[in-house]
Design a protein around this motif. Structure first.
Motif, mmCIF file in Angstrom:
data_model
loop_
_atom_site.group_PDB
_atom_site.id
_atom_site.type_symbol
_atom_site.label_atom_id
_atom_site.label_comp_id
_atom_site.label_asym_id
_atom_site.label_seq_id
_atom_site.Cartn_x
_atom_site.Cartn_y
_atom_site.Cartn_z
ATOM 1 N N LYS A 70 -31.611 34.313 22.103
ATOM 2 C CA LYS A 70 -30.165 34.324 21.860
ATOM 3 C C LYS A 70 -29.458 35.303 22.803
ATOM 4 O O LYS A 70 -28.410 34.987 23.380
ATOM 5 N N GLU A 71 -30.060 36.476 23.000
ATOM 6 C CA GLU A 71 -29.447 37.483 23.870
ATOM 7 C C GLU A 71 -29.398 37.009 25.318
ATOM 8 O O GLU A 71 -28.432 37.296 26.033
ATOM 9 N N ASN A 72 -30.427 36.283 25.755
ATOM 10 C CA ASN A 72 -30.437 35.801 27.139
ATOM 11 C C ASN A 72 -29.305 34.816 27.397
ATOM 12 O O ASN A 72 -28.684 34.828 28.468
ATOM 13 N N LEU A 73 -29.036 33.948 26.435
ATOM 14 C CA LEU A 73 -27.900 33.038 26.582
ATOM 15 C C LEU A 73 -26.585 33.800 26.583
ATOM 16 O O LEU A 73 -25.705 33.546 27.415
ATOM 17 N N GLN A 74 -26.467 34.729 25.665
ATOM 18 C CA GLN A 74 -25.209 35.463 25.517
ATOM 19 C C GLN A 74 -24.861 36.254 26.780
ATOM 20 O O GLN A 74 -23.707 36.253 27.223
ATOM 21 N N LYS A 75 -25.863 36.893 27.379
ATOM 22 C CA LYS A 75 -25.580 37.696 28.576
ATOM 23 C C LYS A 75 -25.240 36.819 29.778
ATOM 24 O O LYS A 75 -24.693 37.323 30.768
ATOM 25 N N ASN A 76 -25.536 35.533 29.671
ATOM 26 C CA ASN A 76 -25.181 34.589 30.734
ATOM 27 C C ASN A 76 -23.990 33.720 30.355
ATOM 28 O O ASN A 76 -23.833 32.606 30.845
ATOM 29 N N ASN A 77 -23.157 34.235 29.463
ATOM 30 C CA ASN A 77 -21.858 33.654 29.122
ATOM 31 C C ASN A 77 -21.929 32.329 28.373
ATOM 32 O O ASN A 77 -20.986 31.528 28.427
ATOM 33 N N VAL A 78 -23.032 32.081 27.667
ATOM 34 C CA VAL A 78 -23.105 30.939 26.759
ATOM 35 C C VAL A 78 -22.631 31.411 25.386
ATOM 36 O O VAL A 78 -23.069 32.449 24.886
ATOM 37 N N ASP A 79 -21.736 30.666 24.756
ATOM 38 C CA ASP A 79 -21.251 30.986 23.410
ATOM 39 C C ASP A 79 -22.366 30.701 22.404
ATOM 40 O O ASP A 79 -22.790 29.554 22.251
ATOM 41 N N VAL A 80 -22.860 31.746 21.734
ATOM 42 C CA VAL A 80 -23.964 31.589 20.777
ATOM 43 C C VAL A 80 -23.490 31.768 19.334
ATOM 44 O O VAL A 80 -24.291 32.046 18.444
ATOM 45 N N THR A 81 -22.208 31.561 19.116
ATOM 46 C CA THR A 81 -21.658 31.665 17.759
ATOM 47 C C THR A 81 -22.403 30.754 16.792
ATOM 48 O O THR A 81 -22.610 31.108 15.619
ATOM 49 N N TYR A 82 -22.826 29.587 17.284
ATOM 50 C CA TYR A 82 -23.469 28.592 16.417
ATOM 51 C C TYR A 82 -24.970 28.479 16.692
ATOM 52 O O TYR A 82 -25.585 27.468 16.385
ATOM 53 N N THR A 83 -25.528 29.529 17.282
ATOM 54 C CA THR A 83 -26.980 29.640 17.425
ATOM 55 C C THR A 83 -27.461 30.522 16.284
ATOM 56 O O THR A 83 -27.322 31.740 16.324
ATOM 57 N N TYR A 84 -28.002 29.878 15.258
ATOM 58 C CA TYR A 84 -28.298 30.570 14.007
ATOM 59 C C TYR A 84 -29.697 31.168 13.987
ATOM 60 O O TYR A 84 -30.652 30.577 14.509
ATOM 61 N N ILE A 85 -29.836 32.340 13.351
ATOM 62 C CA ILE A 85 -31.133 32.960 13.121
ATOM 63 C C ILE A 85 -31.617 32.542 11.732
ATOM 64 O O ILE A 85 -30.912 32.717 10.744
ATOM 65 N N ASP A 86 -32.805 31.962 11.691
ATOM 66 C CA ASP A 86 -33.347 31.382 10.457
ATOM 67 C C ASP A 86 -34.591 32.150 10.022
ATOM 68 O O ASP A 86 -35.508 32.371 10.811
ATOM 69 N N GLU A 87 -34.631 32.557 8.756
ATOM 70 C CA GLU A 87 -35.755 33.340 8.228
ATOM 71 C C GLU A 87 -36.942 32.478 7.826
ATOM 72 O O GLU A 87 -38.029 32.988 7.565
ATOM 73 N N ARG A 88 -36.775 31.160 7.773
ATOM 74 C CA ARG A 88 -37.813 30.290 7.218
ATOM 75 C C ARG A 88 -38.934 29.977 8.203
ATOM 76 O O ARG A 88 -40.047 29.646 7.789
ATOM 77 N N ARG A 89 -38.667 30.026 9.488
ATOM 78 C CA ARG A 89 -39.673 29.691 10.497
ATOM 79 C C ARG A 89 -39.597 30.674 11.660
ATOM 80 O O ARG A 89 -38.550 31.278 11.917
ATOM 81 N N ASN A 90 -40.698 30.786 12.391
ATOM 82 C CA ASN A 90 -40.675 31.522 13.649
ATOM 83 C C ASN A 90 -39.922 30.704 14.695
ATOM 84 O O ASN A 90 -39.696 29.504 14.543
ATOM 85 N N SER A 91 -39.579 31.356 15.789
ATOM 86 C CA SER A 91 -38.901 30.658 16.879
ATOM 87 C C SER A 91 -39.826 29.624 17.517
ATOM 88 O O SER A 91 -41.052 29.753 17.468
#
Length: 311
Positions: A70-91
């Motif tokens: 998520k941080e890699n996208l954000q630092k490259n100007n991708v809007d990650v507002t709708y990139t959700y962090i989910d506790e149920r599974r690993n990435s």
């Protein structure tokens, strides 16, 4: 102009091998590289690097990989507002081996990507409705892809589908997709037509049109792209480059085409621009680490005297 990418985010575990192992064989590889990837995230980042405004809809796990993705996208100007962090599974993870000629073998463990649901998409209908285009792949549940296509179609938003990994797709879905981007293997899986030259590629593309596709961009690797629409076919040659790793080259192609086409509505120029983006990506190792900038693509086009319509 905003573009919405709906799809996967994976951490890629990349190794180089001299030869791919045969069944039951063990081979030694290089040290492992950890490179942000996932077809959806690759395409979102590529669009941003090429100068587009893009939002990423997807899910990652509540782990170190998820935060890094998520941080890699954000630092490259991708809007990650709708990139959700989910506790149920690993990435999601992708295990990638790269051969000496730059070809690769990929195994994907979807992880949190498999939890992106149709309900998630329905909750973001307003976001999709305001987009200029929606980009999708098949590393998330098919039901989620189908719901996204329905919503985009309802609001007359252009739909671009990268059908990877290949699976059975309904005529109802295909008929709502404006452009589909299969590679040779995916086209063969979808149509049953074995592709080994341009003529067989045309046969596969014709079959895709019969199946309901509106416009087909069949990616032929170093040989370029075959475009098909109704009874019209045109081959666009690729660029000659020194191939290091083909990972994400198709994603860069998709991103380049989507952005250029939506900016200018000019088909030939968009395909040429996309070919250049894909070619440059294949000259570097890794997925997101290999994606080119707009300036790099324009420099290659200028060097090769390829004229396209660009701002």
């Amino acid at each position: 102009m905003s573009i919405v990418v709906i799809g996967s985010l994976n951490m890629d575990l990349v190794v180089n091998v001299e030869d791919f192992p045969k069944q039951g064989e063990t081979v030694l590889a290089s040290d492992t590289l950890f490179v942000p990837g996932g077809k959806g995230a690759n395409q979102a980042l590529a669009i941003s690097l090429l100068g587009g405004q893009v939002s990423m809809i997807g899910r990652v796990g509540q782990d170190a990989f998820g935060r890094a993705l998520k941080e890699n996208l954000q630092k490259n100007n991708v809007d990650v507002t709708y990139t959700y962090i989910d506790e149920r599974r690993n990435s999601g993870l992708a295990f990638i081996s790269v051969g000496k000629n730059g070809d690769n073998r990929i195994i994907v463990s979807p992880g949190a990507n498999s939890l992106l649901s149709p309900e998630d998409i329905e909750a973001l209908e307003e976001v999709i409705a305001k987009a200029k285009g929606v980009v999708l792949q098949l590393e998330i549940p098919l039901a989620t892809v189908e719901r996204a296509v329905e919503i985009a179609s309802k609001h007359n938003v252009k739909v671009f589908l990268d059908p990877a990994p290949a699976q059975v797709l309904s005529r109802s879905l295909l008929s709502k997709v404006d452009f589909i981007f299969p590679n040779e293997n995916e086209a063969m899986e979808l149509t049953g037509v074995e592709i080994y030259d341009l003529e067989t590629a045309k046969t596969a593309a014709a079959k895709l049109l019969e199946m309901g596709c509106q416009q087909v961009l069949l990616k032929l690797g170093a040989k370029g792209v075959l475009f098909a629409r109704e009874n019209y076919y045109h081959h666009f040659p690729g660029f000659e480059v020194e191939v290091v790793d083909t990972t994400a080259a198709g994603d860069a192609f998709c991103a380049g085409f989507v952005l250029s086409y939506l900016e200018h509505q000019e088909l030939a120029g968009a395909i040429t621009y996309a070919n250049a983006a894909g070619a440059l990506t294949s000259t570097r190792l890794g997925a997101q680490s290999s994606l080119p900038t707009r300036e790099e693509v324009l420099n290659l086009l200028d060097k090769c005297k390829k004229r396209v319509v660009l701002k």
